[in-house]
Design an enzyme around this catalytic site. Sequence first.
Site, mmCIF file in Angstrom:
data_model
loop_
_atom_site.group_PDB
_atom_site.id
_atom_site.type_symbol
_atom_site.label_atom_id
_atom_site.label_comp_id
_atom_site.label_asym_id
_atom_site.label_seq_id
_atom_site.Cartn_x
_atom_site.Cartn_y
_atom_site.Cartn_z
ATOM 1 C CD GLU A 128 27.835 39.971 27.931
ATOM 2 O OE1 GLU A 128 28.772 40.487 27.801
ATOM 3 O OE2 GLU A 128 27.665 38.795 27.094
ATOM 4 C CG ASP A 129 30.534 38.907 32.069
ATOM 5 O OD1 ASP A 129 29.810 38.318 31.245
ATOM 6 O OD2 ASP A 129 31.519 39.673 31.743
ATOM 7 C CG HIS A 139 32.149 47.252 30.294
ATOM 8 N ND1 HIS A 139 33.122 47.628 30.553
ATOM 9 C CD2 HIS A 139 32.412 46.456 29.492
ATOM 10 C CE1 HIS A 139 34.173 46.890 30.606
ATOM 11 N NE2 HIS A 139 33.649 45.835 29.505
ATOM 12 C CG HIS A 182 38.115 44.155 31.675
ATOM 13 N ND1 HIS A 182 38.826 44.697 30.381
ATOM 14 C CD2 HIS A 182 36.874 44.201 31.152
ATOM 15 C CE1 HIS A 182 37.911 44.861 29.291
ATOM 16 N NE2 HIS A 182 36.689 44.690 29.876
ATOM 17 C CG ASP A 241 35.051 45.662 26.235
ATOM 18 O OD1 ASP A 241 35.704 45.344 27.251
ATOM 19 O OD2 ASP A 241 34.122 45.013 25.584
ATOM 20 C CG ASP A 273 53.189 58.418 3.476
ATOM 21 O OD1 ASP A 273 53.767 57.477 3.145
ATOM 22 O OD2 ASP A 273 51.968 58.348 3.629
HETATM 23 MN MN MN Z 1 34.658 44.157 28.978
#
Ligand code: MN
Length: 506
Positions: free
Chosen positions: A75-76, A71, A47, A143, A262
């Site tokens: 957090e994880d 990223h 990911h 993300d 359009d």
């Molecule tokens: Mn993520």
Amino acid sequence: MKREELLELGTGHYSESSLTELASAIDFATEFHAGQKRKSGEEYITHPLSVAAILIEWGMDIDTVIAGVLHDTVEDTAATLSDIESNFGRDVSFLVDGVTKVSQARAGMRDLDSYLPTTKDNLAKLLIAVGEDVRVIIIKLADRLHNMQTLQHMSVDKQKKIARETIEVFAPLADRLNMGRVRVQLEELSFKYLMPRAFNETRMLMSSRIKKSQRKLDKVRREVSARLRKEGLTFEMDGRVKSIYSLFKKLDRVGDIDKIYDLIALRIIVDDISTGYLVLNELHDMYTPLFDRIKDYVAQPKMNGYQSLHTTVQTPTGQIVEFQVRTREMHEYAERGLAASFHYNESKLTDAYRKGEIAALPTDLGWIRELQEAASKAHEGKEFDATKFKMKLFADRIFVHSPRGDIYDLPIGSYPLDYAYRIHSDLAARTSGFKINGAMKPFDYVLKHGDVVEILSSKTAKPKPHWKDLVITPHARNKLRSQLAKDDSIVAQLTGGVSSLFRRKK
Ligand code: MN
């Protein structure tokens, strides 16, 4: 996405030393995410590597790409910000911190049913992080895009929740940043999960219609090419097909695909804008323009900075075709928006950039600079009080819904007629009343955040002069003014016999 694939993708775009740093970020993240799996059963690391790949594709600077790899680590996983700072420097850790803060701010937004009121508060928090460095939101968009691309592995319930949040928060955010390509990707994916049947029906309608008009359109394209070449103008032309979601929304308003002009637009890219105006002239000389559809977004860019010349013309055989004329820079900016301010190999962005001191941002996105100022002020003080700062992005806007759940943002203080003109000016002109949250309300009712607005209309209703006091948006005001003027000129004709209505071009 694998380690080697990502490095391969970056080759040629970044310096040797940047790529070495990228490789060590990949190893760092791989180590910390070890053992974690995604819902699909794949290793979790796929990911963040995919997110980084998207950021490379968008042409982002190396710090942003590295932060994309990292990223989710703070957090994880057991990784800390100081680990990141000591390994990858302050710029990267700053970005990762921002992304982590956004996730934390969003923790309170999970309950999507009571979604709107809480969202706005949390969005403000979210924007603090953004305000400190706009690249944070670009990472969040990448993300979200990857999560949407892999949404099939989630439960149906989760799919709908995530898709709804994407279409209501992230796609509009991409639009505000003029990141047109990402907005469309997010909308298409969300639409597919939210309304699978409507998505398929619209897609089929679209493809059968395109097949039908392709030949006629090719003819127009050839004619126009020949003419522009004969005039010695340099240009490139391609077709752009409307997105399925925007066709769906428009069908909802207009009702009939025959009235949508359009579906395919011909896009003409020129070197400079004076050539653009010459092209527009040639088009208007060859075909009959529909006058109320000429839009000069060059002289008057859209709020998000979008620039282009639009016109819709009718050919002698009755074919109606939309053209979009713009320079390469305008095109680039329309597709990539904010991300277009960044370039792969740009040397490290500095504190000066963060404080908005260098002119990296297009002037039309000046609100981002205000946001940054507000954020740094908020940082110096203790508590952040959203009401104290003019958060241009959302704080001065309210969100109202159509009965079927579409969301429209309007300035605070808008009236129901502002909403009606926003939906469609012909419909607005025939308004006979409004139901707000199911109850009849007068025209001077001031819309509130979260209102569900239903327009009641009648065939005989007509715009009234006193409506001028019942709209506040420039769009509604302009449309109303021209509708009232048209009415006047018809009266003038009936009484004075002026045949101005029959005046035609050439
Ligand atoms: Mn993520």
